[in-house]
Write an enzyme that holds these catalytic residues in place. Structure first.
Site, PDB file in Angstrom:
ATOM      1  N   CYS A 183       1.612  -3.489   3.122  1.00  0.00           N
ATOM      2  CA  CYS A 183       0.459  -3.481   4.012  1.00  0.00           C
ATOM      3  C   CYS A 183      -0.217  -2.099   4.051  1.00  0.00           C
ATOM      4  O   CYS A 183      -0.901  -1.734   3.109  1.00  0.00           O
ATOM      5  CB  CYS A 183       0.847  -3.969   5.401  1.00  0.00           C
ATOM      6  SG  CYS A 183      -0.569  -4.542   6.374  1.00  0.00           S
ATOM      7  N   HIS A 200       3.478  -8.927   4.216  1.00  0.00           N
ATOM      8  CA  HIS A 200       4.695  -8.368   4.805  1.00  0.00           C
ATOM      9  C   HIS A 200       5.930  -9.116   4.294  1.00  0.00           C
ATOM     10  O   HIS A 200       6.417 -10.050   4.941  1.00  0.00           O
ATOM     11  CB  HIS A 200       4.625  -8.433   6.335  1.00  0.00           C
ATOM     12  CG  HIS A 200       3.769  -7.373   6.943  1.00  0.00           C
ATOM     13  ND1 HIS A 200       4.268  -6.195   7.438  1.00  0.00           N
ATOM     14  CD2 HIS A 200       2.418  -7.309   7.091  1.00  0.00           C
ATOM     15  CE1 HIS A 200       3.271  -5.445   7.899  1.00  0.00           C
ATOM     16  NE2 HIS A 200       2.135  -6.110   7.695  1.00  0.00           N
ATOM     17  N   GLU A 248       8.955  -8.157   4.306  1.00  0.00           N
ATOM     18  CA  GLU A 248      10.179  -7.870   5.055  1.00  0.00           C
ATOM     19  C   GLU A 248      10.550  -9.025   5.995  1.00  0.00           C
ATOM     20  O   GLU A 248      11.711  -9.161   6.392  1.00  0.00           O
ATOM     21  CB  GLU A 248      10.048  -6.555   5.838  1.00  0.00           C
ATOM     22  CG  GLU A 248       9.135  -6.575   7.049  1.00  0.00           C
ATOM     23  CD  GLU A 248       7.677  -6.302   6.731  1.00  0.00           C
ATOM     24  OE1 GLU A 248       6.942  -5.881   7.647  1.00  0.00           O
ATOM     25  OE2 GLU A 248       7.261  -6.520   5.579  1.00  0.00           O
TER      26      GLU A 248
END
Length: 257
Positions: free
Chosen positions: A113, A221, A223
């Site tokens: 990001c 994202h 994660e």
């Protein structure tokens, strides 16, 4: 020998709107530890505390995380104005030269990001201040309300370059991703290769051409749900493998556990 150390670039925050802290999302640490199989180390991104050289010596790779503040527009030749949002000049002073140093050395990093945008700016590119205001573009910002599952839900496809680095890594020419960003690439930096785009043409996956190390960065994202998501898991696994390769390169006699 211990697992490779991944420096997780942190952000500034406030506890109870008064106590200043350096912070990093637990999802980032979890993905680094459990999927990349490396040691997560939160880095307070401020040149008052450390030099780029010290960071390069201490860490084997870097995770350039997302964050609410944006890269300051002066870093790509634009004047500051409210449309660019808030800034973290200390983080700019760490991440931009750090990216360039890693590219030169072959030391791995993964951009997420804001980190994706930092990679582009570090290589001489520029950013749109607000993607959703461009003709024909969708709103890429995160939903203002909802549970974590709803905020990080898969919201659009990313089309990848057939046979490119990302397509080979994911085993597909098209993947589904979340989206939680306002800014995006305007002009790609020197050596920036765009290999993934959203349906509206917004760049979503890049790497640095001819860099000797791992330089992948994504606008979404990964994660979130990294241990089981079919896109996130191979990305973090490849990042961890790159960190282990870096350790083996700098210490040929070392054995990584």
């Amino acid at each position: 020998m211990a697992r490779p150390v991944i420096g997780i670039i942190g952000n500034r925050g406030l506890i109870n709107n008064r106590y200043p802290v350096h912070e990093g999302g637990q999802m980032n640490s979890c993905a680094v530890a459990h999927v990349a199989d490396c040691i997560p180390m939160l880095i307070p991104a401020d040149p008052d505390y450390m030099s780029i050289g010290e960071l390069l010596d201490v860490c084997d790779g870097f995770l350039l995380t997302g964050g609410r503040p944006n890269v300051h527009p002066s870093e790509y030749g634009e004047e500051e104005s409210p449309i660019y949002g808030t800034f973290d000049r200390a983080r700019d002073a760490i991440t931009l030269p750090l990216v360039r140093a890693c590219v030169e050395r072959g030391q791995p990093f993964l951009g997420i990001c804001r980190g994706f945008q930092e990679v582009n700016v570090a290589m001489g590119g520029s950013l749109h201040p607000e993607i959703r205001e461009l003709p024909g573009r969708m709103n890429h910002r995160m939903p203002p309300d909802g549970t974590m599952e709803e905020v990080f839900a898969l919201r659009h496809k990313v089309t990848l370059t057939p046979g490119g680095q990302f397509a080979r890594l994911f085993g597909a020419d098209e993947v589904m991703t979340n989206t939680l960003h306002g800014q995006g690439i305007h002009r790609p930096g020197a050596r920036i290769v765009i290999e993934g785009t959203a349906p509206d043409g917004t760049p979503e996956a890049i790497y640095v051409k001819d860099a000797p190390g791992f330089t992948m960065a994504v606008q979404w994202h990964p994660e979130w749900n990294a241990d089981s998501d079919p896109v996130s898991r191979p990305l973090f696994t490849a990042f961890g493998d790159a960190a282990r390769a870096w350790v083996a390169r700098k210490c040929p006699s070392a054995r990584v556990a």
